[in-house]
Design a protein around this motif. Structure first.
Motif, PDB file in Angstrom:
ATOM      1  N   ILE A  43       0.855  -1.185   0.000  1.00 13.38           N
ATOM      2  CA  ILE A  43       0.000   0.000   0.000  1.00 13.38           C
ATOM      3  C   ILE A  43       0.892   1.237   0.000  1.00 13.38           C
ATOM      4  O   ILE A  43       1.825   1.350   0.799  1.00 13.38           O
ATOM      5  N   GLU A  44       0.611   2.166  -0.894  1.00 11.54           N
ATOM      6  CA  GLU A  44       1.414   3.389  -0.956  1.00 11.54           C
ATOM      7  C   GLU A  44       1.323   4.123   0.374  1.00 11.54           C
ATOM      8  O   GLU A  44       0.243   4.346   0.908  1.00 11.54           O
ATOM      9  N   GLY A  45       2.473   4.468   0.926  1.00  7.71           N
ATOM     10  CA  GLY A  45       2.496   5.147   2.213  1.00  7.71           C
ATOM     11  C   GLY A  45       3.908   5.182   2.744  1.00  7.71           C
ATOM     12  O   GLY A  45       4.887   4.999   2.004  1.00  7.71           O
ATOM     13  N   THR A  46       4.037   5.384   4.046  1.00  4.75           N
ATOM     14  CA  THR A  46       5.349   5.477   4.676  1.00  4.75           C
ATOM     15  C   THR A  46       6.161   4.214   4.412  1.00  4.75           C
ATOM     16  O   THR A  46       5.690   3.101   4.655  1.00  4.75           O
ATOM     17  N   GLY A  47       7.355   4.387   3.918  1.00  4.37           N
ATOM     18  CA  GLY A  47       8.236   3.261   3.638  1.00  4.37           C
ATOM     19  C   GLY A  47       8.214   2.795   2.199  1.00  4.37           C
ATOM     20  O   GLY A  47       9.096   2.030   1.783  1.00  4.37           O
ATOM     21  N   PHE A  48       7.226   3.230   1.414  1.00  2.00           N
ATOM     22  CA  PHE A  48       7.112   2.719   0.045  1.00  2.00           C
ATOM     23  C   PHE A  48       8.308   3.153  -0.805  1.00  2.00           C
ATOM     24  O   PHE A  48       8.866   2.350  -1.553  1.00  2.00           O
ATOM     25  N   GLU A  49       8.712   4.414  -0.709  1.00  4.31           N
ATOM     26  CA  GLU A  49       9.827   4.874  -1.535  1.00  4.31           C
ATOM     27  C   GLU A  49      11.145   4.219  -1.118  1.00  4.31           C
ATOM     28  O   GLU A  49      12.012   3.951  -1.959  1.00  4.31           O
ATOM     29  N   ALA A  50      11.272   3.918   0.183  1.00  4.59           N
ATOM     30  CA  ALA A  50      12.474   3.205   0.639  1.00  4.59           C
ATOM     31  C   ALA A  50      12.493   1.787   0.082  1.00  4.59           C
ATOM     32  O   ALA A  50      13.544   1.275  -0.338  1.00  4.59           O
ATOM     33  N   LEU A  51      11.330   1.152   0.079  1.00  2.01           N
ATOM     34  CA  LEU A  51      11.190  -0.184  -0.513  1.00  2.01           C
ATOM     35  C   LEU A  51      11.574  -0.151  -1.982  1.00  2.01           C
ATOM     36  O   LEU A  51      12.395  -0.950  -2.449  1.00  2.01           O
ATOM     37  N   ARG A  52      11.010   0.783  -2.699  1.00  2.00           N
ATOM     38  CA  ARG A  52      11.233   0.905  -4.137  1.00  2.00           C
ATOM     39  C   ARG A  52      12.707   1.204  -4.434  1.00  2.00           C
ATOM     40  O   ARG A  52      13.320   0.616  -5.331  1.00  2.00           O
ATOM     41  N   GLY A  53      13.293   2.111  -3.643  1.00  5.55           N
ATOM     42  CA  GLY A  53      14.683   2.469  -3.863  1.00  5.55           C
ATOM     43  C   GLY A  53      15.633   1.305  -3.652  1.00  5.55           C
ATOM     44  O   GLY A  53      16.608   1.138  -4.410  1.00  5.55           O
ATOM     45  N   ALA A  54      15.359   0.487  -2.633  1.00  7.05           N
ATOM     46  CA  ALA A  54      16.216  -0.671  -2.374  1.00  7.05           C
ATOM     47  C   ALA A  54      16.105  -1.690  -3.501  1.00  7.05           C
ATOM     48  O   ALA A  54      17.108  -2.312  -3.891  1.00  7.05           O
ATOM     49  N   MET A  55      14.911  -1.876  -4.034  1.00  6.00           N
ATOM     50  CA  MET A  55      14.734  -2.797  -5.154  1.00  6.00           C
ATOM     51  C   MET A  55      15.475  -2.281  -6.387  1.00  6.00           C
ATOM     52  O   MET A  55      16.139  -3.052  -7.095  1.00  6.00           O
ATOM     53  N   ILE A  56      15.372  -0.977  -6.646  1.00  4.13           N
ATOM     54  CA  ILE A  56      16.048  -0.391  -7.804  1.00  4.13           C
ATOM     55  C   ILE A  56      17.557  -0.610  -7.709  1.00  4.13           C
ATOM     56  O   ILE A  56      18.209  -1.004  -8.689  1.00  4.13           O
TER      57      ILE A  56
END
Length: 521
Positions: free
Chosen positions: A311-324
């Motif tokens: 779910i888009e929210g706190t931590g999502f961009e950190a999740l996405r950045g680590a995957m990238i």
């Protein structure tokens, strides 16, 4: 060990009748010596008749004899592990050290099944003693055990050239059940298959068993596989591979005059759900771990986590950045076969066509059969409208799926077809949402993992590697773990037998000391 390329049918070395092939080194795209024989219907008939002739003797061996045989196979695999791993590395492009571990795992499975056989629980022994004075009708003595279903065919898999191949769990569990086995070797690793087959055949000879206990055949097209499924002496089939291939065999087996079971392990995207509190607390850690597991074996694993839902929210961009970061740093590596490589590229095209957007790619491929890693993303509503986005792409690609709220997360969970596994990452504050997600996943998978990843998998009594269609063709069974033996067993009742005629495990004094149910107790 000198590779001959022959078919190994019982104790016989059988040369080519339908042409030959050479193995391909996917790292160099070069062919490797020697020539490997293709057979056809005549060779299938030879192997099936030998398997049938051997079945009555082998299926009635004592538990101790059968367990010792399985341990001989394990010892023989240990003895050839360096050679086996080196040849498998040439034929797959996978690291030799990894394949040494896979060989050790294969040997361990044979030892585990030897222990299963000695303990005898798989027989499921049950006794209902006679009740001659029962009214209004006396009851005769009834005694039940499980026996082997008959000669079976195992189709070797492409992606694990040892532990899902000739010396894999299907062969180990079938032999443990008392079934005789014919393996159709996979053409992706013919040399590794021959080394494994010779280790098993040597154990057959060392045990003094009939030669038809084990055979290995190979074919250049679908003809030999169809002949194995059609043969009236074959009583069950296992298959690991694509949904298309598995269901073709399944439907063919149901059209026989005497239909037989086909136990398939087919397709799965192993969805991973990140619940909000876990996303906020561990988003980057989960994203990195997900991508790392996705890239194992160049994404060519049936338990590869392929879709991550959050779910888009706190931590999502950190999740996405680590995957990238993890995906962008990944080198392009050889895929197993030209066919798998082509299917991977086609699968990526289909994801793009269905609306998935590219996020990042790994290092550019520098050789013909290398797979370049890829991360794509899409929103939840798009997945609900485009079911193709939730289909497996076999290779080093993953899909990040962003949903807007808990209701959409549950809707996405309900939209998945049957899976081998599903994963939940959660914290204590996520338990209420998890209670709503859990029943949805229970209906759609054979294994649910919390705060870890589905791959790798333990081989144990509690292991399930299967699930509702299309993960498998029969969700009641597993293709991995000690209970995989149940695929090759059927129950039989002995009614009114004199003690001397009963199987040893069912006699009154329980001479084998095995666990038994007596009158339900």
């Amino acid at each position: 060990m000198k590779l001959t390329g022959n078919l190994l049918i019982g104790a016989k070395e059988v040369p080519a009748s339908e042409g030959t092939m050479k193995a391909l080194n996917p790292a160099t795209n070069q062919l490797i010596e020697p020539d490997f024989a293709f057979g056809g219907g005549a060779q299938v008939d030879m192997a099936a008749n030998l398997a049938d002739e051997a079945f009555d003797h082998y299926s009635h061996t004592s538990l101790a004899e059968r367990a010792a045989f399985l341990e001989r196979i394990a010892a023989n695999l240990d003895a050839v592990t360096p050679e086996l791993a080196a040849r498998a590395a040439l034929e797959t492009g996978l690291p030799e050290a990894q394949l040494q571990g896979e060989a050790a795992k294969a040997a361990t499975q044979f030892r585990q099944f030897a222990d299963v056989v000695r303990k005898g629980r798989f027989l499921q022994l049950a006794i209902d003693p006679a009740q001659p004075d029962r009214q209004p009708r006396p009851r005769m003595d009834h005694r039940l055990q499980k026996i082997a279903i008959g000669p079976v065919t195992v189709f070797g898999a492409s992606n694990f050239p040892i532990s899902y191949s000739v010396a894999g769990g299907d062969v180990a569990s079938a032999l443990a059940a008392g079934a005789t086995v014919i393996v159709k070797a996979h053409n992706a690793h013919p040399g590794a298959s021959e080394i494994q087959a010779r280790a098993i055949r040597k154990a057959v000879q060392e045990s003094g068993f009939p030669e038809g206990v084990f055979s290995m055949v190979r074919g250049g097209d679908n003809t030999i596989g169809e002949a194995l499924v059609d043969h009236p002496l074959i009583k069950a089939v296992t298959f690991t591979g694509s949904e298309q291939g598995g269901m073709a065999l399944y439907r063919r087996a149901q059209r026989r005059p005497d239909p037989i079971p086909v136990f398939t392990e087919m397709t799965s995207v192993n969805p991973t759900f990140i619940l909000p509190q876990a996303l906020a607390a561990r988003g980057a850690q989960i994203g990195d771990g997900f991508a790392e597991r996705m890239l194992v074996n160049v994404g060519q694993a049936c338990l590869k986590p392929a879709i991550l839902i959050a779910i888009e929210g706190t931590g999502f961009e950190a999740l996405r950045g680590a995957m990238i970061k993890r995906v962008s740093d990944a080198p392009a590596r050889p895929m197993l076969t030209p066919g798998i490589h082509a299917a991977y590229l086609s699968g990526l095209d289909q994801l793009h066509s269905a609306g998935a957007k590219a996020v990042v790619e790994g290092s550019v491929a520098t050789a013909d059969l290398q797979g370049q890693s890829a991360l794509l993303e899409v929103d939840g509503q798009r997945v609900l409208n485009e079911p193709a986005l939730a289909h497996e792409v076999f290779g080093p690609a993953a899909l990040l799926l962003k949903v807007k709220d808990e209701a959409e997360l549950l809707a996405v969970a309900r939209a998945f077809r049957g899976q081998l596994s599903a994963t939940l990452h959660l914290e204590d504050g996520d338990l209420e949402l998890a209670r709503h997600v859990l029943p949805v996943l229970e209906r759609r998978t054979g294994r649910i993992v919390v705060n870890a990843f589905a791959h790798p998998q333990e081989v144990s009594f509690a292991t399930i590697h299967g699930g509702p269609f299309p993960a498998s063709s029969d969700s009641r069974f597993t293709s991995v773990g000690m209970t995989s033996i149940e695929r090759f067993l059927r129950p039989i009742t002995y009614q009114g037998f004199p003690d001397a005629l009963l199987p040893e495990a069912l006699r009154d004094l329980n001479p084998l000391g095995l666990p038994r149910s007596v009158d339900g107790q």
